[in-house]
Enzyme design. Structure first.
Site, PDB file in Angstrom:
ATOM      1  N   LYS A 126      10.592   5.955  -4.272  1.00  0.00           N
ATOM      2  CA  LYS A 126      10.254   5.988  -2.843  1.00  0.00           C
ATOM      3  C   LYS A 126      10.743   4.748  -2.091  1.00  0.00           C
ATOM      4  O   LYS A 126      11.179   4.856  -0.943  1.00  0.00           O
ATOM      5  CB  LYS A 126       8.762   6.199  -2.630  1.00  0.00           C
ATOM      6  CG  LYS A 126       7.832   5.290  -3.388  1.00  0.00           C
ATOM      7  CD  LYS A 126       6.373   5.712  -3.186  1.00  0.00           C
ATOM      8  CE  LYS A 126       5.434   4.879  -4.032  1.00  0.00           C
ATOM      9  NZ  LYS A 126       5.524   5.209  -5.474  1.00  0.00           N
ATOM     10  N   THR A 127      10.687   3.578  -2.723  1.00  0.00           N
ATOM     11  CA  THR A 127      11.167   2.377  -2.034  1.00  0.00           C
ATOM     12  C   THR A 127      12.671   2.463  -1.775  1.00  0.00           C
ATOM     13  O   THR A 127      13.138   2.203  -0.660  1.00  0.00           O
ATOM     14  CB  THR A 127      10.856   1.117  -2.856  1.00  0.00           C
ATOM     15  OG1 THR A 127       9.444   0.958  -2.967  1.00  0.00           O
ATOM     16  CG2 THR A 127      11.438  -0.122  -2.185  1.00  0.00           C
ATOM     17  N   GLU A 170       7.004   4.064   3.591  1.00  0.00           N
ATOM     18  CA  GLU A 170       6.784   4.392   2.199  1.00  0.00           C
ATOM     19  C   GLU A 170       5.320   4.768   2.028  1.00  0.00           C
ATOM     20  O   GLU A 170       4.429   4.030   2.469  1.00  0.00           O
ATOM     21  CB  GLU A 170       7.140   3.206   1.313  1.00  0.00           C
ATOM     22  CG  GLU A 170       6.921   3.471  -0.157  1.00  0.00           C
ATOM     23  CD  GLU A 170       7.369   2.316  -1.042  1.00  0.00           C
ATOM     24  OE1 GLU A 170       6.775   2.146  -2.125  1.00  0.00           O
ATOM     25  OE2 GLU A 170       8.291   1.579  -0.640  1.00  0.00           O
TER      26      GLU A 170
END
Length: 466
Positions: A126-127, A170
């Site tokens: 996700k980052t 995020e």
């Protein structure tokens, strides 16, 4: 640690004067930065001074080092990080004064309100995906606001206020706090078992993502290659939410992924070729998710493709630390078996592109006693993708030690010859240990969510001295 208490977020303009307890953390400092850019009066405290604290002071925040009840003065809202204990004197004073107290995720939801919210969720990736999306949209002129879990290499920031309508965030599932967000569009890269110290069992993780899907306003973009994300896509469709999928199967299909120097080149079927300056087949999937978001936002493929080509990574996501004696050293935040495996495969691609004959030396620090206990076998299997593995002791972070749980549990399960696996409980010994084993053409990859990141420069120094 238990799952955070969910609260209903309020609009940013209703927060008033905001005080952050633990303002120096990556997520907290990012939200504080955005509020300061919007003209909100911000104060905060942290246990120590950091670069983030200095930057916030330059933007006008009042930041105290150390925690004291007297810091809660002329405050309307108090934001609390998950690291803050109930005994914190500032939290006690806020309760005494009857102030609004909200967790970090609720503050993030507040600053997202009124924008086209795009949340990137998933057990892994996700980052990088959120960072990639941010850079690509910036290059397209969309100038999004963003708050992600790592610093962009291009800006050195993990959060900032943009002039555009899009807000990229995020979404952190670790403590269930992503259930406070209500994005218009959400990406789910994968759904796997993790944070079982909070959730108890894998099914609870999946159920939490299903609840997250209920909060999505218009579109879920899910990876069809991941069983958990594919299951979530089916659940969301059955509830009437529009779903778009990506992967080797799905609506956006990835084809012909191949190493290209340090990066990769691949094709999205029916659209065209994409080149990335970051390695790993997993990043082809991340970039394809970005394309799906961009198309949903009305941006042309050609522009987003060109934007993706400028993405050079996020800090601690296969980050190049330097080279000495022909040995390249990289650092990764990978702390789950799937993440280790993806990065080690990427490292093999990089070796093949450059020297062809080099080896991959993994330096892994397990993160959390509970995660080590749950996934020791899987960590061992993932580290078997390296040529040599050096395993440090567990970085406990918020957890107390568990009897019998140590880095030795992982080292003993690595599927490599005994001579190629080392358990190194003394972290200070690792740089010299690596330097004694590495040779020209090798890649050294430090991995973990703890202080293993500090070893990269030390390893380079040892290699240089040799």
């Amino acid at each position: 640690m238990s799952l955070v208490k969910l609260v209903d977020p309020v609009a940013a303009e209703e927060l008033g004067r905001v005080h952050f307890i633990g303002i120096g953390g990556a997520g907290m400092s990012g939200i504080a930065r955005i509020l300061l850019k919007r003209g909100v009066r911000v104060s905060g405290s942290d246990a120590r001074s950091t670069d983030q604290v200095s930057e916030l002071r330059e933007l006008g925040a009042t930041v105290h080092i150390g925690h004291a009840a007297s810091h809660i003065r002329d405050v309307d809202t108090v934001v609390v990080s998950t690291a803050i204990r109930d005994s914190n004197p500032e939290l006690g004073e806020a309760l005494k004064q009857g102030l609004r107290i909200i967790p970090r995720a609720a503050a993030l939801a507040s600053v997202m309100a009124g924008r086209t919210g795009v949340a990137v969720a998933g057990t892994h990736g996700k980052t990088t995906t959120a960072s990639m999306l941010t850079v690509a949209l910036q290059k397209c002129g969309a100038d999004p606001s963003y708050c992600v879990g790592g610093q962009l290499v291009t800006t050195g920031l993990g959060a900032d206020e943009g002039s555009g309508e899009v807000f990229i965030a995020e979404a952190d599932e670790s403590d269930g706090s992503f259930l406070m967000l209500a994005p218009d569009i959400a990406v789910v890269t994968n759904v796997e078992a993790d944070h079982l110290d909070n959730y108890g069992d894998p099914r609870a993780v999946h159920d939490s993502f299903a609840r997250f899907a209920e909060r999505i306003g218009s579109l879920l973009i899910a990876c069809a290659d991941d069983p958990g994300a594919a299951e979530l896509a089916d659940v969301a469709r059955a509830r009437g939410l529009k779903v778009v999928t990506y992967g080797e199967t799905g609506d956006y299909r990835v084809r012909d992924v191949r190493p290209d120097g340090f990066g990769i080149t691949f094709t999205i079927e029916g659209m065209g070729e994409v080149r990335l300056a970051v390695p790993g087949a997993h990043n082809a999937l991340n970039a394809t998710a970005v394309v799906a978001v961009a198309v949903a936002l009305g941006l042309p493929f050609e522009e987003i493709r060109d934007g993706l080509a400028t993405f050079t990574g996020a800090k601690r996501r296969f980050e190049a630390k330097g080279e000495a004696g022909g040995v390249a050293v990289f650092d990764s935040y990978a702390h789950h078996p799937t993440e280790l495996a993806a990065d080690l495969r990427a490292a093999r691609d990089v070796v093949a592109s450059y020297s062809g004959s080099g080896r991959v030396i993994a330096v892994f620090q397990p993160h959390l006693y509970s995660r080590t206990r749950f996934f020791a076998d899987e960590f061992g299997a993932a580290l078997g993708l390296a040529d040599e593995a050096i395993v440090l002791d567990v970085y406990g972070a918020r957890e107390d030690p568990e009897p019998g749980v140590s880095g030795a549990m992982v080292a003993g399960r690595v599927r490599l010859p005994e001579s190629q696996v080392v358990y190194a409980p003394d972290r200070a010994s690792v740089p010299a240990l690596v330097a004694g084993r590495a040779r020209g053409g090798d890649i050294v990859l430090t991995m973990g969510a703890g202080d293993v990141t500090e070893l990269g420069p030390q390893i380079i120094a040892e290699l240089s001295a040799g």
